[in-house]
Design an enzyme around this catalytic site. Sequence first.
Site, PDB file in Angstrom:
ATOM      1  NE  ARG A   6      -3.454  -0.264   2.655  1.00 14.23           N
ATOM      2  CZ  ARG A   6      -4.167  -0.581   3.729  1.00 14.23           C
ATOM      3  NH1 ARG A   6      -4.323   0.302   4.705  1.00 14.23           N
ATOM      4  NH2 ARG A   6      -4.701  -1.773   3.842  1.00 14.23           N
TER       5      ARG A   6
ATOM      6  CG  HIS B 133      -6.506  -0.900  -5.332  1.00 13.19           C
ATOM      7  ND1 HIS B 133      -5.272  -1.332  -4.905  1.00 13.19           N
ATOM      8  CD2 HIS B 133      -6.834   0.136  -4.520  1.00 13.19           C
ATOM      9  CE1 HIS B 133      -4.855  -0.596  -3.900  1.00 13.19           C
ATOM     10  NE2 HIS B 133      -5.794   0.308  -3.637  1.00 13.19           N
TER      11      HIS B 133
ATOM     12  CE1 TYR C 260     -21.733  16.404 -11.939  1.00 14.02           C
ATOM     13  CE2 TYR C 260     -20.616  16.292  -9.813  1.00 14.02           C
ATOM     14  CZ  TYR C 260     -21.778  16.385 -10.559  1.00 14.02           C
ATOM     15  OH  TYR C 260     -22.985  16.464  -9.922  1.00 14.02           O
TER      16      TYR C 260
END
Length: 839
Positions: free
Chosen positions: A43, A89, A133
């Site tokens: 990570r 993931h 968006y």
Amino acid sequence: MSSDTPDEFRPDAGIAAEVKTARIEQEMEQSYIDYSMSVIAGRALPDVRDGLKPVHRRILYAMHESGITAHSAHRKSSSVVGETMGDYHPHGDSAIYDALARMAQDFSMRYPLVDGQGNFGSVDGDPPAAPRYTESRMAPMAEELLADIEKDTVDFQSNYDDRKQEPVVLPASFPNLLVNGSSGIAVGMSTNIPPHNLGEVIDATTHLIENPECTIEDLMEFVEGPDFPTGANIVGRNAVHKAYKTGRGRIRVRAEFEVDEDEDNVVITELPYQENKARLIERIADDVNEGKIEGIRDLRDESDRDGIRVVVELKRGANADVVKNQLLEHHLESTFGVINLALVDGQPRVLTLKETLVEYLNHRRDVVRRRSEYELAEAEDRAHILEGRLKALDNIDDVVETIRNSESRDDAKAALRGEQTVEVDGEALPSFGFSEDQANHIVAMQLGSLTSMEAAEIEAEYGDVQNRIDRLNEILNDADELDAVIRSELTEIREEYADERRTSFIEDTGSVTHEDLIAEEDVVVVVSEDDYIKRMSLDTFRAQHRGGKGIIGTDLKEGDTVSSVFVANTHDYLLYFTNHGQVYKLKTYQVPEMSRTARGKSAVNLLELDDGEEITSVVNTADIDEETEKYLTMVTRNGYVKRTSVEKFQNILTTGIIATKLDDGDELADVEVTDGTRDLILASRDGMSIRFDEDDVRAMGRSARGVRGMKLTGDDELVGVAAVDEDVHNWVLTVTENGYGKRTDIGDYRRQSRNGKGLIDIKTNDRNGPVCAMETVGYGDHLFVMSQSGQMLRTPVDDVSTVGRNTMGVIVMKMDAGDHVASVDVHQVGSDDVDESEE
């Protein structure tokens, strides 16, 4: 026994047999270690090979698999996040989108890996718009990280649910860890790697390929330091050097700003990396309101898409330098803590600059080797098919007969392989012995491929494939050829993507005081044999007529003597050349200012001199005109001379760099700035001189020794070199150790060939003593002469008589018994400013 009575407990039976006894502290320790390593490797830390954390690698690979490349249309970011989360993931979508957005921010990434459309955040700390968006696709640089991934260049592993395969690491055509940097916090450790300039990192990598034994200092000649996407300035180089040598360092980063004197404003145009602009303005405003900063009337943010522009408007009569200093001390400077921590073979390691590049090169060699093996196998398969086609064309009639007379397609293939016989009119057709792949291909051939033109094309393709096979074998069998491929590919990427540095370096003066707060003035700098150094205002020494003793210029400790004196401006950069052939760089104002009677400060506190190393010559970089090519022309005691372009001296380390190679027993004597069109005059200790064209000495590198400039007899040695500029210089001025000197017309020194004995310049008898210095001078010049005992005389050169060569000269400076001239410098002034009372 009653039914309520429990059965006897048996620890060796049933589920109890599976229970193991463990100490709780050991179990907690092991579980914590397992968790820590999971966070570290899975990570928080980047891999040294491709410079990516798993989330970034998976985002890019998911885009690659979905065809969202730099040449495709943009795709909704929510789609990219969904593909990444569903296939590779299995974490929160917000974490994936945050990583995606950062790769699209040109203020976070030096070379963004995602090309985004829409609002992806700002330097004011504004968050990106929602993923529904915004749109994104891979940037061209990201495709370079994934190039050739389908050619078995890297290992793959199963994804979280074993449905798909994902790469363990990307092929990475450039050293992304250094180029884009990385940051992250793991368990018990963190990483913070700054971004760098692509061109500089690639230059260092190619240098490492060519010179595997090079040092970190060698690599730092290419990698100047971090290159932040937001520009700004790095204060000093020591912290950068420490970070490259140890993997850790604290780098001071200062905003770029300027004073608009017409408007009485301080204009900030670049901010330190990761500085929040809106928060910065708020903090400045709070300090102004609380009275911590005085002199500011207004703050305006005039930033736009073209760049940052924060205007600090000053009150009428406010001291801009004071306001600037206050802003620097509290707001416009931050610290970037470098921790070059990355995963190497799955283990976290703190790496030096060289170790980082070595690990990348090892990875890249493995990638190119595996790619070459893959392409070789493909080429050999293709060559095998082409060989079959050519063989079939050579025996086309029999091949056609065999296929026509076979009962089925499988029989035809078997006959072509020679596994069965086909007869025509009782006669068996020939057996060809084709392989299975060749037979399959020949049976599938169309009639149109039997034309002569098609055959010629097959032969041409076969030749090309054979050449490709030979080249791939050459790469696989020769490590130098494999490295040449890596070097060539890195060069191509450099040419395609490299740009200019954005982050500059400014000198570290030990405090936040800006250089502009130091007054510009001409000063006299004195250096002793024991390397004590100081500066004094030029006005300290008023001009006298020649023949005087001068005044005290420095106090010397017992046994020490003056070695050199020179005049410079406080803001000039000075190049300090030593007898060992090293050169150091220092601003004049960094030399401590002291009185005439002070001893000075040990130069080892300013310049990292070795034992026995002494400053023999100083060059003022103000004499180097950037509009024309300039050279540093050096002479040694044993008569060697060489020219080196000033471009070779751009990156001078605090530890110095080599200026010239020296033979055993030789020392660097003098250095002069030239432009390739001058004549050079060399002066020897015994009064000989030689003049020759500068072009007689070809330009060389820093590590070259040079060529013979003058033949010396006996124990004679060179003491100096002077460059002739006939538009400025009228005479040659020679000064001897006993304080005598003369001016001679430059025309009296006829041009000769290099490596001659030269002509007599001045008589070096018992009265004069040996020559100490030679300079070319013109009208209005002042001569600064300093004795070994510390006496200083300033006199106009017009006071020194003009005579011919091979003469005695006149007294320039009166010497006490046992004292001698140590150093001479010439300075252009506006007037003679002679003080008759001090004659």
